[in-house]
Design an enzyme around this catalytic site. Structure first.
Site, short mmCIF file in Angstrom:
data_model
loop_
_atom_site.label_atom_id
_atom_site.label_comp_id
_atom_site.label_asym_id
_atom_site.label_seq_id
_atom_site.Cartn_x
_atom_site.Cartn_y
_atom_site.Cartn_z
N ASN A 1 3.00 14.73 -85.05
CA ASN A 1 2.98 16.13 -85.44
C ASN A 1 2.29 16.29 -86.80
O ASN A 1 2.40 15.44 -87.69
CB ASN A 1 4.38 16.76 -85.43
CG ASN A 1 5.43 15.99 -86.20
OD1 ASN A 1 5.33 14.78 -86.37
ND2 ASN A 1 6.44 16.69 -86.66
N GLU B 1 2.70 15.63 -79.11
CA GLU B 1 2.17 15.59 -77.74
C GLU B 1 0.77 16.19 -77.70
O GLU B 1 -0.13 15.69 -77.01
CB GLU B 1 3.09 16.35 -76.79
CG GLU B 1 4.47 15.73 -76.62
CD GLU B 1 5.49 16.21 -77.65
OE1 GLU B 1 5.09 16.61 -78.76
OE2 GLU B 1 6.69 16.18 -77.34
N1 THU Z 1 7.80 18.41 -82.55
C1 THU Z 1 6.92 17.61 -81.89
O1 THU Z 1 5.90 17.20 -82.46
N2 THU Z 1 7.19 17.27 -80.61
C2 THU Z 1 8.33 17.60 -79.95
O2 THU Z 1 8.50 17.18 -78.81
C3 THU Z 1 9.33 18.46 -80.59
C4 THU Z 1 8.98 18.98 -81.93
C5 THU Z 1 7.55 18.71 -83.97
C6 THU Z 1 7.10 20.12 -84.29
C7 THU Z 1 7.50 20.22 -85.75
O3 THU Z 1 6.48 19.65 -86.55
C8 THU Z 1 8.73 19.36 -85.85
O4 THU Z 1 8.73 18.52 -84.70
C9 THU Z 1 10.02 20.15 -85.91
O5 THU Z 1 10.09 21.06 -84.85
#
Ligand code: THU
Length: 134
Positions: free
Chosen positions: A39, A52
């Site tokens: 992320n 993802e």
């Molecule tokens: N997040 C992801 O990258 N993938 C997931 O499956 C769930 C949430 C990230 C988005 C944000 O940067 C952080 O987790 C908190 O929501």
């Protein structure tokens, strides 16, 4: 490197200073190649992107489009699942039987299929059978 190790390694590189919640994702394609993403948050919060989405972008940039398996890793006692938007993004390149492994930092926690995560997914079939007026 296996999918778990690959996702853990990329998770460490996540840019998540606002949520302090780092996520790593690994996608294995039909060819056996593994693509990873983390992320990447932004001070303008809605502009952040999920792990993802990063892995999907890397896969497509490499010329691949067929997801065989997904693994998501986070530091959470309970399995974390892909957000709604990422479920649709994964469904673009993977069938309903594709397995999504949900893992904590130490081990796998749960497995779900894309079909379980996104029942009733919007697909091209809906556009074929319901022609709009555009
Ligand atoms: N997040 C992801 O990258 N993938 C997931 O499956 C769930 C949430 C990230 C988005 C944000 O940067 C952080 O987790 C908190 O929501």
């Amino acid at each position: 490197m296996n999918m778990f190790e690959a996702a853990r390694a990329v998770r460490a590189k996540a840019h998540a200073p606002y949520s302090n919640f780092k996520v790593g994702a690994a996608i294995k394609t039909a060819s056996g190649a593994v693509f990873v993403g983390c992320n990447v948050e932004n001070v303008a919060y809605p502009e952040g992107t999920c792990a993802e989405a990063g892995a999907i972008a890397a896969m497509v940039a490499a010329g691949e489009r067929e997801i065989a398996e997904v693994l998501v890793v986070a530091d959470s006692p309970e399995p974390i699942t892909p957000c709604g938007g990422c479920r649709q993004k994964l469904a673009e390149f993977g069938g309903s039987n594709v397995v999504v492994v949900l893992a904590g930092l130490d081990a796998e926690q749960a497995r779900m299929t894309l079909g379980e995560l996104l029942p009733g997914a919007f697909s091209t079939a809906h556009m074929d059978t319901n022609m709009g007026d555009g």
